[in-house]
Each structure stands twice: as structure tokens, then as C-alpha cells.
Scaffold this active site. Sequence first.
Site, short mmCIF file in Angstrom:
data_model
loop_
_atom_site.label_atom_id
_atom_site.label_comp_id
_atom_site.label_asym_id
_atom_site.label_seq_id
_atom_site.Cartn_x
_atom_site.Cartn_y
_atom_site.Cartn_z
N ASP A 1 -11.14 -148.60 11.98
CA ASP A 1 -11.63 -149.98 12.14
C ASP A 1 -12.84 -150.23 11.25
O ASP A 1 -13.56 -151.20 11.44
CB ASP A 1 -11.97 -150.28 13.60
N ASP B 1 -14.56 -140.37 12.26
CA ASP B 1 -15.92 -140.82 12.01
C ASP B 1 -15.99 -141.40 10.59
O ASP B 1 -15.65 -140.73 9.62
CB ASP B 1 -16.88 -139.64 12.13
N ARG C 1 -8.34 -148.10 24.30
CA ARG C 1 -9.49 -148.80 24.84
C ARG C 1 -10.57 -148.96 23.76
O ARG C 1 -11.18 -150.03 23.62
CB ARG C 1 -10.04 -148.03 26.03
N ASP D 1 -9.45 -131.02 18.63
CA ASP D 1 -10.73 -131.71 18.77
C ASP D 1 -11.76 -130.68 19.19
O ASP D 1 -11.41 -129.54 19.52
CB ASP D 1 -10.63 -132.85 19.80
#
Length: 266
Positions: A181, A145, A224, A95
Amino acid sequence: MFPPGAGPAPDPAGAHHDRTIRSFQPRRSRVTPSQRDALARLWPRWGLDVDGLAPLDLSALFGGLPVVLEIGFGMGEATAEMAAADPDTGILAVDVHTPGQGHLLRLADERGLTNVRVANGDALILLRTMLPPRALAGVRVFFPDPWPKKRHHKRRIIQPEFVELAASRMAPGAVLHCATDWVPYAESMLEVLTASPSFANAAPQGPDRARGFAPRPAVRPLTRFERQGLAKGHEVRDLLFRRLDDAGEGRADERARERAEGRAEG
């Protein structure tokens, strides 16, 4: 921010690598004192910069463990949970988010995890120049992204070129596991992966299988971020694609099996 070698470099690949279209957008966030402390203490031992100058010796880095590459790990909670659940697999987590790098190192230290290494930089440079062929036991790309605007679709990481590059670094039988998602991106991922001659859909039998998707595997923790998305009505899609022995080898058999399973489900 850190002296050379003592922490993640701002731009480890620098000018010695050609810049392609980036699939990520560096985030500027404050590094907390605990994250800074973890980076200062643990980076020399568990961190590495993606400079593209020399190949990695994964066997030496992970003590001979099979290695899964995780591309984009946010703050690292899910990575730490997966590492704790499977201590016999090494996780090379890459990352560019410095606070997340520090947080993951802190979690690994607190939980006694020795099977996590944190890479700082561009995953494409890591794959292209620093990992040998057939070196990886798996690749994970969770919630990249989605670049929702059409003019930005070229920045999405799951593109044919990336898929074949990843395939070249994966051992036969290794699984490329993606999750998103953003449903339009999931459909795009499915199209790209299904068209690849290097992979076959490994989704298990179930209601999602006919559509090409998989239920969330137990190995992927519910994060989360994901809970927040589900609370807003987002639909999460998982994709599991297994690396074939060689490009195209066994593809006809896999296709026939998929068609047969589709008829059985119907």
C-alpha cells in the site's frame, strides 16, 4: 522462551550464518496465553526453525502437496483464510513475529487446516540454504516493510538479488505475487520485476494492466490491515509475475505479447 525444539528459537540461524542487511525488523510484543499454548502444543508438529543447517523435504513436510512460500504473514488471518480456500496447496509461512506464529498455529488448529507450516527466521536464509531449486509453486510477499526513508531502501526485500534467488527456487509457471500500500515501493517493485530475465508480467487484462499492476486477485483476502489503509486513502497495488521456463527463455515472446496487449488497450 521455549526449550529447544519445543517452540520458535530466538535466533535460529545464530552465528553460523553471515548476516546480510536485514529486510525485517523484529517486533517485541507480548505473547498471549492462547498463543503460548498453541506454540507449546503445535510447534513440534507444524513449526520449524530457519537454522540454515539442512535442506527441507517439502514433500514429506506437506504430504506431496505443491507448496507456496509466504514471506511475512503478520497475525496469520489471511494465511489461514487462503489455506482454508485451497486445501490442496501447502503454505510455508515464514515470519519472525512470535505472537503471529502462535496465532496462526491456533487458527490452523481451530479450523482443521493441515496444509500450513510455520517457519521462524530469515526468509533469505530459508531460500538460500533450505529450499531446493524449482521446489515452489509460488511465492507471496504481502505488505512488506516499505522502508520509506531513502537511506533504508537497501533494506527492502524486493531487490534484484532477492528476485533471482526466489526465481531459482520456483518451478516454471509459478507466480511471484507481491502487494503493497506504499505506492513508491510498488513502482520500485514493478521496476525490479520487469527487469528480471526470470519473470514475465502475468497481470490480467484491465485498467491496471497498462501500468503493470494487477487488480487484487480473489485468492488474496482483504485483510484488516488493508482495510485500515484503504480507509486512510492508501492505494494498494498487486503485482503478479510468472516464472519463465529458464532465465530469458520465452522473454522476447512475452515482451511482444505485452506490447501487443498495451496497444490493444490503448
